[in-house]
Write a protein that holds these residues in place. Structure first.
Motif, PDB file in Angstrom:
ATOM      1  N   ARG A 108       5.722  -0.623   0.081  1.00 49.26           N
ATOM      2  CA  ARG A 108       4.365  -0.376   0.567  1.00 49.26           C
ATOM      3  C   ARG A 108       3.382  -1.174  -0.283  1.00 49.26           C
ATOM      4  NH1 ARG A 108       1.577   2.895  -2.856  1.00 49.26           N
ATOM      5  NH2 ARG A 108       2.783   4.174  -4.296  1.00 49.26           N
ATOM      6  N   ASP A 109       2.186  -1.357   0.238  1.00 49.47           N
ATOM      7  CA  ASP A 109       1.141  -2.041  -0.511  1.00 49.47           C
ATOM      8  C   ASP A 109       0.560  -1.108  -1.566  1.00 49.47           C
ATOM      9  OD1 ASP A 109       1.612  -4.020   1.329  1.00 49.47           O
ATOM     10  OD2 ASP A 109      -0.372  -3.982   2.233  1.00 49.47           O
ATOM     11  N   ALA A 110       0.314  -1.656  -2.731  1.00 48.99           N
ATOM     12  CA  ALA A 110      -0.268  -0.866  -3.825  1.00 48.99           C
ATOM     13  C   ALA A 110      -1.717  -0.519  -3.512  1.00 48.99           C
ATOM     14  CB  ALA A 110      -0.196  -1.654  -5.128  1.00 48.99           C
ATOM     15  N   ALA A 115      -6.824  -6.552 -10.307  1.00 48.89           N
ATOM     16  CA  ALA A 115      -7.245  -7.846  -9.766  1.00 48.89           C
ATOM     17  C   ALA A 115      -6.272  -8.343  -8.702  1.00 48.89           C
ATOM     18  CB  ALA A 115      -7.369  -8.869 -10.893  1.00 48.89           C
ATOM     19  N   VAL A 116      -4.980  -8.136  -8.909  1.00 48.60           N
ATOM     20  CA  VAL A 116      -3.986  -8.550  -7.919  1.00 48.60           C
ATOM     21  C   VAL A 116      -4.131  -7.714  -6.648  1.00 48.60           C
ATOM     22  CG1 VAL A 116      -1.506  -8.645  -7.413  1.00 48.60           C
ATOM     23  CG2 VAL A 116      -2.365  -9.451  -9.621  1.00 48.60           C
ATOM     24  N   ILE A 117      -4.344  -6.427  -6.803  1.00 48.27           N
ATOM     25  CA  ILE A 117      -4.461  -5.523  -5.652  1.00 48.27           C
ATOM     26  C   ILE A 117      -5.686  -5.854  -4.804  1.00 48.27           C
ATOM     27  CG2 ILE A 117      -4.919  -3.119  -4.970  1.00 48.27           C
ATOM     28  CD1 ILE A 117      -3.166  -2.247  -7.327  1.00 48.27           C
ATOM     29  N   SER A 165      -4.050 -11.416  -1.264  1.00 46.56           N
ATOM     30  CA  SER A 165      -3.055 -10.991  -2.246  1.00 46.56           C
ATOM     31  C   SER A 165      -2.651  -9.550  -1.971  1.00 46.56           C
ATOM     32  CB  SER A 165      -3.641 -11.099  -3.656  1.00 46.56           C
ATOM     33  OG  SER A 165      -2.749 -10.595  -4.627  1.00 46.56           O
ATOM     34  N   VAL A 166      -1.396  -9.261  -2.248  1.00 48.73           N
ATOM     35  CA  VAL A 166      -0.909  -7.885  -2.140  1.00 48.73           C
ATOM     36  C   VAL A 166       0.065  -7.647  -3.286  1.00 48.73           C
ATOM     37  CG1 VAL A 166       0.978  -8.493  -0.561  1.00 48.73           C
ATOM     38  CG2 VAL A 166       0.113  -6.171  -0.583  1.00 48.73           C
ATOM     39  N   LEU A 167       0.012  -6.460  -3.839  1.00 48.16           N
ATOM     40  CA  LEU A 167       1.003  -6.045  -4.821  1.00 48.16           C
ATOM     41  C   LEU A 167       1.893  -5.036  -4.109  1.00 48.16           C
ATOM     42  CD1 LEU A 167       2.004  -6.414  -7.684  1.00 48.16           C
ATOM     43  CD2 LEU A 167       0.419  -4.667  -8.426  1.00 48.16           C
ATOM     44  N   VAL A 168       3.160  -5.393  -3.960  1.00 47.36           N
ATOM     45  CA  VAL A 168       4.109  -4.567  -3.220  1.00 47.36           C
ATOM     46  C   VAL A 168       4.745  -3.568  -4.184  1.00 47.36           C
ATOM     47  CG1 VAL A 168       6.198  -4.570  -1.806  1.00 47.36           C
ATOM     48  CG2 VAL A 168       4.556  -6.459  -1.617  1.00 47.36           C
ATOM     49  N   VAL A 169       4.673  -2.308  -3.830  1.00 44.79           N
ATOM     50  CA  VAL A 169       5.283  -1.217  -4.578  1.00 44.79           C
ATOM     51  C   VAL A 169       6.637  -0.922  -3.938  1.00 44.79           C
ATOM     52  CG1 VAL A 169       5.093   1.261  -5.095  1.00 44.79           C
ATOM     53  CG2 VAL A 169       3.060  -0.187  -5.184  1.00 44.79           C
ATOM     54  N   VAL A 170       7.653  -0.759  -4.765  1.00 38.63           N
ATOM     55  CA  VAL A 170       8.988  -0.417  -4.273  1.00 38.63           C
ATOM     56  C   VAL A 170       9.364   0.924  -4.902  1.00 38.63           C
ATOM     57  CG1 VAL A 170      11.374  -1.165  -4.007  1.00 38.63           C
ATOM     58  CG2 VAL A 170       9.542  -2.878  -4.208  1.00 38.63           C
ATOM     59  N   GLU A 171       9.643   1.902  -4.037  1.00 38.98           N
ATOM     60  CA  GLU A 171       9.983   3.243  -4.502  1.00 38.98           C
ATOM     61  C   GLU A 171      11.345   3.659  -3.952  1.00 38.98           C
ATOM     62  OE1 GLU A 171       5.610   5.324  -4.747  1.00 38.98           O
ATOM     63  OE2 GLU A 171       6.517   5.106  -2.758  1.00 38.98           O
ATOM     64  N   ARG A 172      12.004   4.500  -4.730  1.00 39.42           N
ATOM     65  CA  ARG A 172      13.250   5.139  -4.287  1.00 39.42           C
ATOM     66  C   ARG A 172      13.107   6.610  -4.631  1.00 39.42           C
ATOM     67  NH1 ARG A 172      17.837   2.610  -6.986  1.00 39.42           N
ATOM     68  NH2 ARG A 172      17.958   1.151  -5.259  1.00 39.42           N
ATOM     69  N   ASP A 173      13.258   7.454  -3.638  1.00 45.03           N
ATOM     70  CA  ASP A 173      13.119   8.905  -3.822  1.00 45.03           C
ATOM     71  C   ASP A 173      11.797   9.255  -4.495  1.00 45.03           C
ATOM     72  OD1 ASP A 173      15.665   9.247  -2.662  1.00 45.03           O
ATOM     73  OD2 ASP A 173      16.650   8.998  -4.602  1.00 45.03           O
ATOM     74  N   GLY A 174      10.721   8.551  -4.118  1.00 45.47           N
ATOM     75  CA  GLY A 174       9.384   8.830  -4.635  1.00 45.47           C
ATOM     76  C   GLY A 174       9.110   8.287  -6.024  1.00 45.47           C
ATOM     77  N   THR A 175      10.055   7.559  -6.608  1.00 50.33           N
ATOM     78  CA  THR A 175       9.900   7.014  -7.957  1.00 50.33           C
ATOM     79  C   THR A 175       9.699   5.505  -7.879  1.00 50.33           C
ATOM     80  OG1 THR A 175      11.296   8.730  -8.891  1.00 50.33           O
ATOM     81  CG2 THR A 175      11.036   6.737 -10.202  1.00 50.33           C
TER      82      THR A 175
END
Length: 182
Positions: free
Chosen positions: A15-17, A61-63, A68-78
């Motif tokens: 998801r996007d940060a 600044a990146v967000i 620009s997009v900062l992509v967040v990668v989560e597994r089981d909410g972490t």
């Protein structure tokens, strides 16, 4: 991008940060590259750079930067990984890539990189992915080469004297541009 509202256990969610993610993302990037915690993984820069890799302002600044997009990668909410994508005309820039140190070496980075390439190509229609890597990071460059990136020999200076990028422990640091056709 995961479109399900309830991912299966262990499934990666991209998801996007957003602003509330800034502290956790800054901590993740720091843990992957600097200090003793980074030595758990293989991407540590602790032997060549001390000090910070980024801070809250750098992540913010990146967000917020246009294109620009900062992509967040989560597994089981972490939070397990992140990466920056920046649209630059026919190319996308890939940066601020971090995988939680204890999870490095298990294929997660490869999955995140592939998803970033897919997204840049499909959403922006770009033909090339670009990144800059510290030229003395031979193991890291070799990892990218195994994923189709090529060295260009095009170097830019390391920002010596700007503590926002760390405190160099040697005087031969430069960034090399790596490219991949996608």
């Amino acid at each position: 991008m995961n479109t399900t509202s309830h991912p299966a256990p262990g499934e990666l969610v991209f998801r996007d940060a957003a602003e509330p993610d800034v502290p956790a993302l800054a901590d993740l990037v720091e843990s992957a590259y600097r200090g003793d915690s980074s030595r758990t993984g293989w991407t540590s820069e602790a032997d060549i750079l001390e000090g910070q890799r980024t801070d809250h302002a750098g992540v913010r600044a990146v967000i917020t930067a246009p294109g620009s997009v900062l992509v967040v990668v989560e597994r089981d909410g972490t939070l397990v990984a992140c990466c920056q994508l920046e649209h630059r005309g026919e190319a996308a820039y890939f940066g601020m890539f971090a995988v939680r140190p204890g999870l490095q070496g298990g294929g997660l980075g490869r999955v995140v990189l592939a998803e970033a390439e897919r997204r840049a190509k499909e959403e922006w229609g770009v033909r090339e992915m670009q990144m800059k890597v510290i030229s003395v990071r031979d193991d890291l460059i070799a990892w990218y080469e195994r994923r189709g990136y090529r060295r260009t020999g095009r170097m830019t200076p390391f920002p010596y004297g700007d503590e926002r990028f760390g405190l160099p422990q040697r005087d031969d640091l430069r960034f090399e541009l790596l490219l991949k056709d996608i």
